[in-house]
Design a protein around this motif. Structure first.
Motif, PDB file in Angstrom:
ATOM      1  N   LEU A 174       2.605  61.611   8.097  1.00 51.36           N
ATOM      2  CA  LEU A 174       1.169  61.330   8.064  1.00 51.36           C
ATOM      3  C   LEU A 174       0.805  60.288   9.106  1.00 51.36           C
ATOM      4  O   LEU A 174       1.363  59.196   9.147  1.00 51.36           O
ATOM      5  N   LYS A 175      -0.156  60.653   9.942  1.00 49.06           N
ATOM      6  CA  LYS A 175      -0.647  59.747  10.978  1.00 49.06           C
ATOM      7  C   LYS A 175      -2.167  59.660  10.872  1.00 49.06           C
ATOM      8  O   LYS A 175      -2.778  60.339  10.063  1.00 49.06           O
ATOM      9  N   GLY A 176      -2.770  58.823  11.691  1.00 53.77           N
ATOM     10  CA  GLY A 176      -4.221  58.731  11.729  1.00 53.77           C
ATOM     11  C   GLY A 176      -4.750  57.496  11.037  1.00 53.77           C
ATOM     12  O   GLY A 176      -4.050  56.500  10.857  1.00 53.77           O
ATOM     13  N   GLN A 177      -5.986  57.570  10.612  1.00 53.50           N
ATOM     14  CA  GLN A 177      -6.629  56.452   9.925  1.00 53.50           C
ATOM     15  C   GLN A 177      -7.909  56.946   9.249  1.00 53.50           C
ATOM     16  O   GLN A 177      -8.523  57.908   9.684  1.00 53.50           O
ATOM     17  N   SER A 178      -8.269  56.304   8.153  1.00 52.09           N
ATOM     18  CA  SER A 178      -9.509  56.593   7.436  1.00 52.09           C
ATOM     19  C   SER A 178      -9.654  58.091   7.178  1.00 52.09           C
ATOM     20  O   SER A 178      -8.823  58.693   6.529  1.00 52.09           O
ATOM     21  N   ASN A 179     -10.735  58.688   7.709  1.00 52.36           N
ATOM     22  CA  ASN A 179     -10.976  60.105   7.458  1.00 52.36           C
ATOM     23  C   ASN A 179     -10.402  61.008   8.548  1.00 52.36           C
ATOM     24  O   ASN A 179     -10.700  62.203   8.587  1.00 52.36           O
ATOM     25  N   PHE A 180      -9.594  60.423   9.422  1.00 48.69           N
ATOM     26  CA  PHE A 180      -8.919  61.231  10.440  1.00 48.69           C
ATOM     27  C   PHE A 180      -7.453  61.369  10.044  1.00 48.69           C
ATOM     28  O   PHE A 180      -6.690  60.419  10.117  1.00 48.69           O
ATOM     29  N   ASN A 181      -7.098  62.548   9.582  1.00 51.81           N
ATOM     30  CA  ASN A 181      -5.728  62.795   9.169  1.00 51.81           C
ATOM     31  C   ASN A 181      -5.019  63.634  10.220  1.00 51.81           C
ATOM     32  O   ASN A 181      -5.484  64.723  10.562  1.00 51.81           O
TER      33      ASN A 181
END
Length: 265
Positions: A174-181
């Motif tokens: 899992l990468k990204g942040q907040s609502n960006f998956n």
């Protein structure tokens, strides 16, 4: 001193060699046809520098470490014809050096299965990675399974797609942040290359799947906040097989973690 050959003897000799050449050409053609009919295709191969760490050859597919991704050292960067814009990431190929064409550098009756983990970029000088070439830039350990090391530069190979044999289940990083998956999908068996992916949070309506889009390589993205939810995935491979990975990620997950499922293609 032997008497000179008569005309009939010369004609017979010429006919013999003519028939021999025809038979040779037919047999050669049969070899090529049989190779292609059995799923083998012709290409070429080179290798990364001997000082290159094979674990770092995840490049354009986004695999941070090929060992952690489940691929080991037998990996290759493939030309644009094979890479297919990243769709080939994770695909497996059985490669053998074409000893018939290059007996000097090829090892006879040797084969190695490699995973496509990187992109071999084309150049403007007619390089081997340019379309329509089918080329493998292999890790050194993989290359030395089928060819001798030296000043060979490039060797002819034949190759075919094979099923990927993986240990353990499919892995989701899992990468990204907040609502960006953004999810890096690795250690995929079967054909190995993912055609489509979906994600579902435990708070979403049952049976609802959100389609993901390939961001680059083996990285797929969605734009919805799924934090503090169990995550499930559905994958379809290029060979058409589909599999659901229910609640493979617990609700306590955080970005940067990798989760391995119990399911495998």
């Amino acid at each position: 001193m032997a008497p000179p050959l008569g005309l009939s003897a010369v004609s017979s000799c010429a006919s013999f060699w003519h028939i021999f050449l025809l038979v040779s050409m037919v047999l050669e053609g049969m070899i090529i046809v049989n190779v292609e009919a059995s799923g083998w295709l012709s290409g070429h191969a080179t290798f990364y520098g001997t000082n290159q760490d094979p674990a770092t050859l995840g490049g354009a597919c986004g695999y941070d470490n090929t060992f952690h991704a489940g691929f080991g050292v037998n990996t290759a960067a493939v030309s644009s014809t094979l890479f297919r814009g990243g769709e080939a990431c994770g695909a497996c190929y059985q490669v053998t050096c074409n000893y018939r064409i290059d007996p000097k550098w090829c090892l006879q009756r040797r084969a190695v299965t490699v995973t496509a983990t990187n992109f071999c970029p084309p150049n403007n000088n007619g390089g081997w990675c340019n379309a329509p070439h089918q080329h493998f830039d292999m890790s050194t350990p993989a290359f030395l399974r089928i060819a001798r090391q030296g000043n060979e530069g490039i060797v002819p190979v034949i190759y075919r797609r094979v099923s990927c044999q993986r240990r353990g289940g499919v892995r989701f990083t899992l990468k990204g942040q907040s609502n960006f998956n953004m999810v890096m999908i690795s250690n995929v068996g079967g054909s190995g290359d993912v055609k489509a992916a979906w994600i579902r949070g435990s708070r979403m309506r049952r049976g609802t799947w959100l389609p993901m889009h390939r961001n680059w390589g083996a990285n797929w993205q969605s734009s919805i906040d799924l934090r503090n939810q169990k995550l499930s995935f559905k994958l379809t491979l290029v060979d058409g097989r589909s599999l659901v990975f229910s609640n493979v990620v617990p609700s306590t997950w955080s970005f940067g973690q990798t989760f391995s499922s119990r399911n495998q293609f």
